[in-house]
Design an enzyme around this catalytic site. Structure first.
Site, PDB file in Angstrom:
ATOM      1  CB  SER A  48      -0.948  -0.099   1.209  1.00  0.00           C
ATOM      2  OG  SER A  48      -1.657   1.209   1.220  1.00  0.00           O
ATOM      3  CD  GLU A  56      15.266  11.233   4.217  1.00  0.00           C
ATOM      4  OE1 GLU A  56      14.621  10.186   4.205  1.00  0.00           O
ATOM      5  OE2 GLU A  56      15.608  11.909   3.245  1.00  0.00           O
ATOM      6  CB  CYS A  87      10.447  13.884   0.690  1.00  0.00           C
ATOM      7  SG  CYS A  87       9.923  13.018   2.048  1.00  0.00           S
ATOM      8  CB  CYS A  90      12.008  13.558   5.587  1.00  0.00           C
ATOM      9  SG  CYS A  90      11.446  11.868   5.486  1.00  0.00           S
TER      10      CYS A  90
HETATM   11  N1  THU Z   1      12.626   8.172   0.057  1.00  0.00           N
HETATM   12  C1  THU Z   1      13.267   8.478   1.308  1.00  0.00           C
HETATM   13  O1  THU Z   1      13.519   7.387   2.193  1.00  0.00           O
HETATM   14  N2  THU Z   1      13.536   9.521   1.635  1.00  0.00           N
HETATM   15  C2  THU Z   1      13.194  10.753   0.820  1.00  0.00           C
HETATM   16  O2  THU Z   1      13.404  11.774   1.484  1.00  0.00           O
HETATM   17  C3  THU Z   1      12.643  10.795  -0.106  1.00  0.00           C
HETATM   18  C4  THU Z   1      12.393   9.359  -0.839  1.00  0.00           C
HETATM   19  C5  THU Z   1      11.966   7.029  -0.216  1.00  0.00           C
HETATM   20  C6  THU Z   1      10.668   6.614   0.072  1.00  0.00           C
HETATM   21  C7  THU Z   1      10.428   5.758  -1.136  1.00  0.00           C
HETATM   22  O3  THU Z   1      10.885   4.266  -0.737  1.00  0.00           O
HETATM   23  C8  THU Z   1      11.527   5.908  -2.087  1.00  0.00           C
HETATM   24  O4  THU Z   1      12.618   6.587  -1.570  1.00  0.00           O
HETATM   25  C9  THU Z   1      11.136   6.602  -3.540  1.00  0.00           C
HETATM   26  O5  THU Z   1      10.356   7.636  -3.366  1.00  0.00           O
END
Ligand code: THU
Length: 133
Positions: A48, A56, A87, A90
């Site tokens: 999901s 982070e 992102c 985060c």
């Molecule tokens: N993702 C992170 O772990 N950190 C971020 O700041 C951006 C995205 C991960 C979420 C997902 O598993 C994958 O990267 C693609 O978006």
């Protein structure tokens, strides 16, 4: 004191633990507390998709769960050529504990650094809650 290189090593080790069968984009993070402890985590995806947690936020949840509230540095490791900032979700999540955190991002061909408060200059703050009462 933990050096940037050590934090990057932890972040890269965490990247190898990533559970990212859907995106194939593995991320590791290492968050250093004010007292010098380091908490690492990886992204954990879910069938999901929206339930996926970023590396982070997972690292911050681990650190906070261990009783920490003040942080110095966050290092993010991604496996592509380009370094990526955390992102927005985060940034908001970590900014809960203050914006004076240095964020480093390391990838194969690039290293970037920011202050968290520059990445999210207008983070929603708890002090705003209750403003409508
Ligand atoms: N993702 C992170 O772990 N950190 C971020 O700041 C951006 C995205 C991960 C979420 C997902 O598993 C994958 O990267 C693609 O978006």
């Amino acid at each position: 004191m933990t050096q940037n290189a050590d934090l990057a090593t932890v972040a890269r080790e965490m990247l190898r633990q990533a559970y990212a069968p859907y995106s194939g984009y593995r991320v590791g993070a290492a968050l250093e507390t004010e007292s010098g402890e380091v908490f690492g985590a990886c992204n954990v995806e879910n069938a999901s998709y929206g339930l996926t947690i970023c590396a982070e936020r997972a690292a911050a949840a681990k650190a906070v769960s261990a009783g920490h509230r003040r942080f110095r540095r966050l290092v993010v490791a991604t496996e592509g050529d380009r370094a990526a900032p955390p992102c927005g979700a985060c940034c908001q999540f970590v900014a809960e504990f203050g914006g004076d955190i240095v964020v480093h991002s390391v990838a194969k061909k690039e290293k970037l650094s920011w202050l968290l408060k520059d990445l999210i200059p207008h983070a929603f703050q708890g002090g705003l809650l209750g403003a409508g009462k």
